[in-house]
Motif scaffolding. Structure first.
Motif, PDB file in Angstrom:
ATOM      1  N   PHE A 399     -33.987 -12.665 127.604  1.00 48.74           N
ATOM      2  CA  PHE A 399     -34.304 -13.886 127.121  1.00 48.74           C
ATOM      3  C   PHE A 399     -35.867 -14.018 127.516  1.00 48.74           C
ATOM      4  O   PHE A 399     -36.539 -13.291 128.368  1.00 48.74           O
ATOM      5  CB  PHE A 399     -33.800 -14.984 128.180  1.00 48.74           C
ATOM      6  CG  PHE A 399     -33.630 -14.812 129.604  1.00 48.74           C
ATOM      7  CD1 PHE A 399     -34.466 -15.465 130.233  1.00 48.74           C
ATOM      8  CD2 PHE A 399     -32.538 -14.196 130.217  1.00 48.74           C
ATOM      9  CE1 PHE A 399     -34.554 -15.480 131.657  1.00 48.74           C
ATOM     10  CE2 PHE A 399     -32.527 -13.900 131.330  1.00 48.74           C
ATOM     11  CZ  PHE A 399     -33.410 -14.683 132.374  1.00 48.74           C
ATOM     12  N   TYR A 400     -36.627 -14.980 126.793  1.00 44.41           N
ATOM     13  CA  TYR A 400     -37.761 -15.108 126.996  1.00 44.41           C
ATOM     14  C   TYR A 400     -38.437 -16.001 128.216  1.00 44.41           C
ATOM     15  O   TYR A 400     -38.186 -17.113 128.222  1.00 44.41           O
ATOM     16  CB  TYR A 400     -38.546 -15.784 125.706  1.00 44.41           C
ATOM     17  CG  TYR A 400     -40.000 -16.050 125.695  1.00 44.41           C
ATOM     18  CD1 TYR A 400     -40.869 -14.893 125.520  1.00 44.41           C
ATOM     19  CD2 TYR A 400     -40.776 -17.116 126.100  1.00 44.41           C
ATOM     20  CE1 TYR A 400     -42.062 -14.966 125.443  1.00 44.41           C
ATOM     21  CE2 TYR A 400     -42.142 -17.437 126.142  1.00 44.41           C
ATOM     22  CZ  TYR A 400     -42.748 -16.252 125.793  1.00 44.41           C
ATOM     23  OH  TYR A 400     -44.187 -16.572 126.186  1.00 44.41           O
ATOM     24  N   PHE A 401     -38.836 -15.146 129.182  1.00 41.21           N
ATOM     25  CA  PHE A 401     -39.215 -15.763 130.376  1.00 41.21           C
ATOM     26  C   PHE A 401     -40.222 -14.573 130.938  1.00 41.21           C
ATOM     27  O   PHE A 401     -39.804 -14.165 131.841  1.00 41.21           O
ATOM     28  CB  PHE A 401     -38.172 -16.435 131.391  1.00 41.21           C
ATOM     29  CG  PHE A 401     -38.420 -16.989 132.486  1.00 41.21           C
ATOM     30  CD1 PHE A 401     -39.853 -17.339 132.856  1.00 41.21           C
ATOM     31  CD2 PHE A 401     -37.728 -17.600 133.282  1.00 41.21           C
ATOM     32  CE1 PHE A 401     -40.168 -18.369 133.718  1.00 41.21           C
ATOM     33  CE2 PHE A 401     -38.046 -18.167 134.277  1.00 41.21           C
ATOM     34  CZ  PHE A 401     -39.111 -18.817 134.600  1.00 41.21           C
ATOM     35  N   PRO A 402     -41.485 -14.674 130.566  1.00 40.18           N
ATOM     36  CA  PRO A 402     -42.532 -13.649 131.189  1.00 40.18           C
ATOM     37  C   PRO A 402     -42.764 -13.872 132.812  1.00 40.18           C
ATOM     38  O   PRO A 402     -42.872 -12.833 133.161  1.00 40.18           O
ATOM     39  CB  PRO A 402     -43.641 -13.950 130.316  1.00 40.18           C
ATOM     40  CG  PRO A 402     -43.101 -14.709 129.168  1.00 40.18           C
ATOM     41  CD  PRO A 402     -42.038 -15.519 129.599  1.00 40.18           C
ATOM     42  N   GLY A 403     -42.391 -14.810 133.324  1.00 43.07           N
ATOM     43  CA  GLY A 403     -42.697 -15.157 134.555  1.00 43.07           C
ATOM     44  C   GLY A 403     -41.491 -15.064 135.620  1.00 43.07           C
ATOM     45  O   GLY A 403     -41.345 -15.272 136.594  1.00 43.07           O
ATOM     46  N   PHE A 404     -40.515 -14.381 134.852  1.00 46.94           N
ATOM     47  CA  PHE A 404     -38.959 -14.186 135.621  1.00 46.94           C
ATOM     48  C   PHE A 404     -39.381 -13.730 136.931  1.00 46.94           C
ATOM     49  O   PHE A 404     -38.687 -13.891 137.946  1.00 46.94           O
ATOM     50  CB  PHE A 404     -38.117 -13.798 134.760  1.00 46.94           C
ATOM     51  CG  PHE A 404     -36.843 -13.685 135.357  1.00 46.94           C
ATOM     52  CD1 PHE A 404     -35.858 -15.091 135.579  1.00 46.94           C
ATOM     53  CD2 PHE A 404     -36.231 -12.481 136.012  1.00 46.94           C
ATOM     54  CE1 PHE A 404     -34.716 -14.947 136.187  1.00 46.94           C
ATOM     55  CE2 PHE A 404     -34.808 -12.569 136.606  1.00 46.94           C
ATOM     56  CZ  PHE A 404     -34.166 -13.498 136.561  1.00 46.94           C
ATOM     57  N   SER A 405     -39.905 -12.431 136.769  1.00 46.92           N
ATOM     58  CA  SER A 405     -40.148 -11.772 138.126  1.00 46.92           C
ATOM     59  C   SER A 405     -40.845 -12.514 139.119  1.00 46.92           C
ATOM     60  O   SER A 405     -40.677 -12.296 140.394  1.00 46.92           O
ATOM     61  CB  SER A 405     -40.695 -10.391 137.994  1.00 46.92           C
ATOM     62  OG  SER A 405     -42.143 -10.399 137.454  1.00 46.92           O
ATOM     63  N   ILE A 406     -41.859 -13.176 138.719  1.00 45.67           N
ATOM     64  CA  ILE A 406     -42.730 -14.069 139.681  1.00 45.67           C
ATOM     65  C   ILE A 406     -41.708 -15.014 140.297  1.00 45.67           C
ATOM     66  O   ILE A 406     -41.943 -15.454 141.518  1.00 45.67           O
ATOM     67  CB  ILE A 406     -43.912 -14.425 139.151  1.00 45.67           C
ATOM     68  CG1 ILE A 406     -44.787 -13.209 138.678  1.00 45.67           C
ATOM     69  CG2 ILE A 406     -44.862 -15.446 140.005  1.00 45.67           C
ATOM     70  CD1 ILE A 406     -46.204 -13.741 138.052  1.00 45.67           C
ATOM     71  N   MET A 407     -40.795 -15.720 139.548  1.00 43.70           N
ATOM     72  CA  MET A 407     -40.093 -16.582 139.902  1.00 43.70           C
ATOM     73  C   MET A 407     -38.920 -16.137 141.025  1.00 43.70           C
ATOM     74  O   MET A 407     -38.599 -16.717 142.268  1.00 43.70           O
ATOM     75  CB  MET A 407     -39.117 -17.150 138.913  1.00 43.70           C
ATOM     76  CG  MET A 407     -38.020 -18.366 139.580  1.00 43.70           C
ATOM     77  SD  MET A 407     -38.790 -19.869 139.766  1.00 43.70           S
ATOM     78  CE  MET A 407     -38.970 -20.525 138.112  1.00 43.70           C
ATOM     79  N   CYS A 408     -38.589 -14.870 140.688  1.00 39.33           N
ATOM     80  CA  CYS A 408     -37.773 -14.213 142.138  1.00 39.33           C
ATOM     81  C   CYS A 408     -38.726 -13.637 143.213  1.00 39.33           C
ATOM     82  O   CYS A 408     -37.957 -14.137 144.281  1.00 39.33           O
ATOM     83  CB  CYS A 408     -37.164 -12.951 141.251  1.00 39.33           C
ATOM     84  SG  CYS A 408     -35.998 -13.168 140.068  1.00 39.33           S
ATOM     85  N   VAL A 409     -39.938 -13.438 142.949  1.00 41.22           N
ATOM     86  CA  VAL A 409     -40.750 -13.462 143.980  1.00 41.22           C
ATOM     87  C   VAL A 409     -40.612 -14.699 144.977  1.00 41.22           C
ATOM     88  O   VAL A 409     -40.811 -14.730 146.265  1.00 41.22           O
ATOM     89  CB  VAL A 409     -42.106 -12.914 143.669  1.00 41.22           C
ATOM     90  CG1 VAL A 409     -43.197 -13.136 144.706  1.00 41.22           C
ATOM     91  CG2 VAL A 409     -42.286 -11.671 142.996  1.00 41.22           C
ATOM     92  N   GLY A 410     -40.953 -15.805 144.365  1.00 44.37           N
ATOM     93  CA  GLY A 410     -40.720 -17.131 144.878  1.00 44.37           C
ATOM     94  C   GLY A 410     -39.584 -17.286 145.738  1.00 44.37           C
ATOM     95  O   GLY A 410     -39.610 -18.031 146.729  1.00 44.37           O
TER      96      GLY A 410
END
Length: 442
Positions: A399-410
């Motif tokens: 799905f389109y969420f380029p910042g998903f990995s950074i959200m997981c980092v948060g």
């Protein structure tokens, strides 16, 4: 204040070393992309290679950091500082000469090998040096000033990159790395050497081939004192506060390394950032962090205490990562960078809390252990977050969420924040262990 003025040569050494290492950060992403995927803004190979590099360095540092800290308790901080500061010069010199694909791969391999020893060891030994020379009550402020010096070097280094060509950036960084090592060897006085094991690592008698039986006995005793798994577990169990700080350090480093591994590639793919935009972003982060650590932290620590300031720093660390992940315009990352006014509190507070849980002769071991925990996070974080970053920046994303990995980092940073709320201020116990400093088994 007199004690802090006595650290001036350490502060200058750290400034010069950090200037050299930080000024190449804005440029290395473009160099990597140009070598591996020329003409493209998204490159999964570059992300995977960067993640593998960080994981391998973290694995080596996990073994090396406790050993470095422990040896510095025996041979002194200066002797151990010499090695990583010298090794840092080699990979920088390679890219200063050329940045073609073959030279990039040579840099890549040597960077992994040298950083296994260098990554974090200069910072770890500097913290132990400060702990040797500053009373417990002023230690958090001193650690904050040391971090502020690092942030100041970060600002100056990245700002220099903004006005230099890529080739000049690596040439200047190499020259500064050489200058830092020479300055340290000439001007920095040594801090602590165990009287029972004070023979230099390389002595004149050894060079002349003369072997002293007493030296052999001391060498055997030195190997006995090298940190084992049992030593590390005993240190972890020595106090509840120490173990809680170790957990906070792990998840905090897990998040920080994950952000570092993902952010620049994310910004390049999402907003087409290049070296200059990266430098601008880092200057904002560094200026805010420097102001906070040098001006605000010495005032806030006596008022709020390290434990509460740690929680504040981790809260804003989590918040700024989430802002990065949902950035909807190019200016949002710049706004999120201002949060460094607050999140820079976390690392000095962790180190200060840890330093108060051990005796003066165990500062190197304790700081090395916490650095080793951070190195373990360096191994785990790229293995988790680099594939996520590559997946969600590619056309194969579910799905389109380029910042998903950074959200997981948060979310990882949020775990550190929750754990920090459980740390309670207790009286320092380091003063109870002073008598053990010069003890060694017969």
């Amino acid at each position: 204040m007199e004690k802090l003025s006595g650290l001036s040569h350490l502060f200058m050494t750290i400034f010069l070393h950090n200037f050299a290492t930080f000024m190449v950060i804005p440029a290395i992403t473009d160099v990597t992309m140009a070598a591996l995927c020329p003409g493209r803004d998204e490159c999964s190979l570059a992300i995977y290679l960067s993640g593998f590099q960080q994981a391998t360095i973290g694995l080596g540092s996990l073994v090396i950091m406790p050993l470095v800290g422990n040896l510095s308790d025996k041979y002194g901080r200066k002797a151990l500082l010499t090695v990583p500061m010298t090794l840092t010069i080699i990979p920088l010199a390679i890219l200063a000469y050329s940045r073609t694909r073959s030279f990039f791969y040579a840099y890549y391999v040597l960077k992994i090998l040298t950083s296994m020893f260098c990554e974090g060891s200069v910072h770890c030994l500097s913290l132990a040096y400060v702990a040797d020379n500053v009373p417990e009550g002023r230690r958090a402020s001193a650690f904050g000033i040391l971090s502020g010096i690092g942030s100041c070097a970060f600002v100056c280094g990245t700002l220099s990159t903004r006005f230099l060509s890529t080739a000049s950036t690596f040439q200047v960084a190499t020259a500064m790395a050489i200058l830092s090592a020479v300055y340290m060897r000439i001007f920095l006085p040594d801090s602590i050497i165990n009287d029972n094991l004070s023979t230099p690592i390389i002595s004149k008698r050894k060079l002349d081939g003369i072997v002293n039986p007493d030296e052999s006995d001391k060498k055997m005793q030195m190997f006995k004192t090298m940190p084992s798994i049992e030593d590390m577990l005993a240190l972890l169990k020595s106090s509840l506060t120490f173990s809680q700080a170790a957990i906070v350090s792990f998840f905090s480093n897990l998040a920080d390394v994950g952000l570092h591994a993902s952010l620049l590639y994310y910004l390049k793919a999402r907003f087409h950032f290049n070296k200059d935009q990266f430098a601008d972003l880092m200057v904002i982060t560094g200026v805010a962090g420097t102001i906070s650590q040098l001006l605000f932290m010495p005032i806030l620590v006596p008022v709020l205490g390290e434990e509460r300031l740690l929680s504040i720093g981790l809260f804003f660390n989590c918040a700024h990562m989430i802002f990065y992940s949902i950035a909807w315009s190019f200016w949002v990352p710049y706004a999120a960078a201002v949060f460094s006014l607050f999140y820079v509190f976390s690392q000095p507070c962790i180190r200060s809390i840890v330093s108060k849980q051990v005796g003066p002769c165990e500062q190197g071991k304790a700081q090395g252990f916490i650095s080793g925990i951070g190195s373990f996070a360096n191994v785990a974080s790229p293995l988790v977050f680099s594939p996520l970053t590559a997946l969600f920046l590619s056309e194969r994303a579910p799905f389109y969420f380029p910042g998903f990995s950074i959200m997981c980092v948060g979310f990882a940073s949020m775990i550190a924040f929750v754990q920090s709320l459980m740390i309670r201020a207790i009286a320092p116990i380091s003063s109870q262990r002073v008598g053990n400093c010069n003890y060694m088994e017969a």
